[in-house]
Design a protein around this motif. Structure first.
Motif, PDB file in Angstrom:
ATOM      1  N   ASN A 261     -12.007 -19.835  -7.919  1.00  0.00           N
ATOM      2  CA  ASN A 261     -12.507 -18.923  -6.875  1.00  0.00           C
ATOM      3  C   ASN A 261     -12.488 -17.450  -7.292  1.00  0.00           C
ATOM      4  O   ASN A 261     -12.068 -16.586  -6.521  1.00  0.00           O
TER       5      ASN A 261
ATOM      6  N   ASP B 252     -14.100 -14.423  -7.222  1.00  0.00           N
ATOM      7  CA  ASP B 252     -15.231 -13.993  -6.393  1.00  0.00           C
ATOM      8  C   ASP B 252     -15.857 -12.726  -6.962  1.00  0.00           C
ATOM      9  O   ASP B 252     -15.312 -12.092  -7.871  1.00  0.00           O
TER      10      ASP B 252
ATOM     11  N   LYS C 144     -12.783 -23.636 -10.645  1.00  0.00           N
ATOM     12  CA  LYS C 144     -13.784 -24.000  -9.657  1.00  0.00           C
ATOM     13  C   LYS C 144     -14.419 -22.765  -9.027  1.00  0.00           C
ATOM     14  O   LYS C 144     -13.786 -21.729  -8.902  1.00  0.00           O
ATOM     15  N   ASN C 145     -15.678 -22.927  -8.598  1.00  0.00           N
ATOM     16  CA  ASN C 145     -16.312 -21.980  -7.673  1.00  0.00           C
ATOM     17  C   ASN C 145     -16.392 -20.556  -8.230  1.00  0.00           C
ATOM     18  O   ASN C 145     -16.194 -19.586  -7.504  1.00  0.00           O
TER      19      ASN C 145
ATOM     20  N   CYS D 127     -18.019 -16.854  -6.409  1.00  0.00           N
ATOM     21  CA  CYS D 127     -18.248 -16.993  -4.968  1.00  0.00           C
ATOM     22  C   CYS D 127     -18.266 -15.613  -4.314  1.00  0.00           C
ATOM     23  O   CYS D 127     -17.840 -14.628  -4.900  1.00  0.00           O
ATOM     24  N   GLY D 128     -18.762 -15.579  -3.087  1.00  0.00           N
ATOM     25  CA  GLY D 128     -18.807 -14.316  -2.354  1.00  0.00           C
ATOM     26  C   GLY D 128     -20.197 -13.736  -2.299  1.00  0.00           C
ATOM     27  O   GLY D 128     -21.153 -14.416  -1.932  1.00  0.00           O
TER      28      GLY D 128
ATOM     29  N   PHE E 113     -17.466 -25.503 -11.746  1.00  0.00           N
ATOM     30  CA  PHE E 113     -18.764 -25.296 -11.092  1.00  0.00           C
ATOM     31  C   PHE E 113     -18.822 -23.876 -10.559  1.00  0.00           C
ATOM     32  O   PHE E 113     -17.811 -23.168 -10.550  1.00  0.00           O
ATOM     33  N   TYR E 114     -20.037 -23.470 -10.135  1.00  0.00           N
ATOM     34  CA  TYR E 114     -20.292 -22.088  -9.726  1.00  0.00           C
ATOM     35  C   TYR E 114     -20.682 -22.005  -8.259  1.00  0.00           C
ATOM     36  O   TYR E 114     -21.225 -22.959  -7.699  1.00  0.00           O
ATOM     37  N   ALA E 115     -20.447 -20.827  -7.663  1.00  0.00           N
ATOM     38  CA  ALA E 115     -21.090 -20.511  -6.395  1.00  0.00           C
ATOM     39  C   ALA E 115     -22.574 -20.334  -6.704  1.00  0.00           C
ATOM     40  O   ALA E 115     -22.943 -19.829  -7.763  1.00  0.00           O
ATOM     41  N   ARG E 116     -23.421 -20.780  -5.773  1.00  0.00           N
ATOM     42  CA  ARG E 116     -24.828 -20.938  -6.131  1.00  0.00           C
ATOM     43  C   ARG E 116     -25.557 -19.619  -6.414  1.00  0.00           C
ATOM     44  O   ARG E 116     -26.415 -19.564  -7.282  1.00  0.00           O
TER      45      ARG E 116
END
Lengths: 435, 192
Positions: free
Chosen positions: B20, B22, B84-85, B88-89, B111-114
């Motif tokens: 995470n 961000d 993970k992620n 994000c944000g 994986f990534y935030a889209r």
């Protein structure tokens, strides 16, 4: 015909296809592109570099430019960025520009868009801001994009989009007076995690959702991104159409779209809102959920009531009901999302006093409509956390450093919980003040 | 933008982060007043890249590792390893830009935030690889890594371990072209 969800149907239509399924990548025609002062200059730079200095945008009626992030600041670069927007608007003769220092100035883009009639059911709205998903409350597909993508849309009116699988969240029952949409969405994010909806659509449904007004529905959809969602969306009903038709000044035609019976939802979660309770998201993630009762008494330095999820009329009515006739114990900052809301705070009354008078009498500080301290910003931003302090806030995100100082502790909560906490100086359950 | 980022081999030192991470940690909002389309300002993003990552989380496993060592704008590290992620944000494209300006060529995350993923791909800044193995627990900051991009294999030259990366899939051609605009020109969607 195979059944599709609301989000799938909108993407299929805009891609000119009879059917799409999750995972498909499709090129879509875009109805509205929105940008603001933080990502607009970069977007304009991409557009000029790629299409040429004399290129024209694909459709000037579909471009909306709303400066809102770094507005009331002496920061030279921030003000230069608004000038960059102004110059582009002049060159392109764009009609939908809400400039700072004019009667047209609005404030927070996600609230300004619907107020000014730029959100309509069935459309695709893209914006250079992750909370663009707010507009899903109006039954449209709305999501955040970057500068390069926005520059591409400015020139072509198109963008490739992956079709997300849809997660369905059903809220049943009528919201008790001590809960707000913020409690519902913080509960969902806490349950599925801040990556729980990554690459997914979040569709909100159920009588508990349709009992909400548009502002509360916007708060639900706004925070889809805090679970990683691509979009949040609510099928339109009479409340939606009432709002949209009252604001759709150009009488632009739109299509009401709903999920087909038998559409496939990858997940369905059902909540009984009558059994839910006020919650906060503790530092430093929107999914760090705790019932207010569990953390009550936690000492605070500051309360902040504002932003796209906490600076709307309903948010202020809730806060004012609690603050009326009382005095705050900690520094409390109140920031209306838009100029329209700021004006209404000066006229709408509880008893003999306007909401603004109630806030000022309680000892709160009132700011100008803008994003203000929600995302930190320049050091002189109203309400920014410049020290490692503890703040309870109606905003939507609390990753480290979000509201300014890296070591600041930010608790996210509903306007009711924030107002109750402002009165005691510690995290406080609004049930201590409202029935 | 538009330059080739998918070289056959990407090699360099790893900077390891957790879950995470961000966009505010990648590039704090106070620096978003720089305009990335102005080259002198683009460079500034490199200076502040990863500047809001809590120190204990910066440069795992030990933490408290500065991302910049010899140069204030460009990092000595080339590959970011994360959990993970990642990203994000916010939708700020300044996030992949900051990493690019700091000299990062690839990220390998679970994986990534889209929006971050799309910005990295469409802007053509760096290659966002994914790996099912939790590399942030397996790789140490400072390890020398080599990514064979065609074979989708990451080799840790320091430990001798080898890891399979996920295929780039449908975004492969966009990354290969160097970003959205180059891809669209290749496809004849926009005129040169």
């Amino acid at each position: 015909m195979t059944a599709m969800t609301l989000s799938e149907k909108i993407l299929a239509k805009h891609a000119g296809k009879p059917f799409v399924r999750p995972g498909d990548n499709v090129w879509c025609n875009i109805d509205i592109l929105m940008t603001h002062d933080v990502c607009g200059p970069g977007t304009i730079g991409v557009f000029h570099k790629q299409f040429g200095r004399d290129a024209k945008v694909w459709d000037k009626n579909k471009v909306v430019i709303i400066p809102d992030h770094y507005i009331f600041t002496a920061d030279v670069m921030a003000n230069r960025n608004v000038d960059t927007l102004r110059q582009f608007v002049r060159e392109q003769n764009l009609p939908h520009f809400y400039d700072v220092g004019t009667d047209r100035y609005k404030g927070v883009c996600h609230i300004a868009l619907p107020e000014e009639g730029h959100t309509r059911p069935g459309e695709i709205l893209l914006g250079t801001d992750s909370h663009t998903c707010t507009a899903g409350a109006f039954g449209e597909f709305a999501t955040g994009i970057g500068n390069t993508e926005a520059g591409f849309v400015l020139g072509t009116g198109k963008l490739w989009l992956s079709v997300p699988a849809t997660m369905r969240f059903v809220f049943q029952g009528n919201l008790p007076p001590y809960l707000m949409a913020k409690d519902l969405i913080l509960a969902v994010i806490g349950d599925i995690g801040c990556d729980g909806a990554t690459y997914r659509a979040m569709e909100f449904d159920g009588d508990g959702v349709y009992a909400l007004d548009m502002e509360e529905r916007m708060t639900l959809c706004n925070m889809a991104i805090e679970a990683g969602g691509k979009n949040g969306i609510i099928a339109p009903d009479r409340v939606t159409l009432g709002y949209v038709d009252a604001r759709n000044k150009s009488k632009i035609a739109y299509e009401v779209v709903k999920s087909d019976p038998g559409a496939t939802f990858m997940v369905e979660k059902v909540y009984d809102v009558t059994k839910m309770q006020p919650v906060v998201a503790k530092p430093h993630s929107p999914d760090n959920k705790a019932p207010v009762r569990e953390v009550q008494g936690t000492k605070l330095d500051r309360a902040y009531i504002g932003s796209c999820t906490g600076g709307k009329m309903g948010d202020f009515r809730g806060a004012a009901k609690i603050l009326d006739g009382k005095t705050v114990r900690i520094d409390t900052f109140v920031v209306p999302a838009t100029s329209e809301i700021a004006r209404q705070l000066k006229t709408e009354r509880i008893g003999s006093r306007t909401l603004e008078e109630i806030f000022l009498a309680a000892g709160a500080k009132m700011g100008e409509p803008s994003c203000a301290a929600c995302l930190g910003g320049p050091a002189d931003t109203f309400g920014r956390l410049n020290e490692p302090m503890s703040c309870i806030s109606t905003t939507n995100r609390n990753f480290p450093g979000r509201m300014g100082h890296k070591q600041a502790q930010v608790y996210l909560a509903s306007p009711l919980t924030v107002a109750a906490s402002a009165l005691t100086g510690t995290i406080t359950d609004p049930r201590d003040f409202v029935g | 933008m538009g330059r080739i980022i998918l070289t056959p081999i990407i090699t360099g030192k790893a900077f390891v982060l957790g879950d995470n991470i961000d966009t505010d940690q990648i590039i704090p909002a106070q620096y978003l007043t720089f305009n990335p389309s102005i080259p002198a300002e683009y460079k500034q993003f490199g200076k502040y890249a990863l500047s809001s990552v809590p120190p204990s989380q910066a440069g795992l496993p030990q933490g408290h590792v500065p991302f910049h060592t010899t140069d204030e704008f460009v990092s000595d590290y080339t590959i970011v390893i994360a959990g993970k992620n990642f990203g994000c944000g916010s939708s700020r494209e300044h996030a992949p830009i900051a990493l690019d300006a700091a000299g990062i060529k690839a990220i390998v995350a679970e994986f990534y935030a889209r929006i971050f993923f799309r910005n990295a791909v469409n802007g053509g800044y760096l290659v966002p690889f994914m790996c099912k193995t939790r590399l942030c627990d397996a790789v140490c900051t400072g390890d020398v890594l080599e990514i064979d991009t065609a074979a989708a294999i990451l080799r840790n030259k320091t430990t001798g371990e080898e890891y399979r990366l996920e295929p780039l899939g449908e975004v492969g051609p966009i990354i290969d072209a160097g970003g959205l605009f180059s891809y669209a020109r290749q496809q004849g969607m926009i005129k040169t």
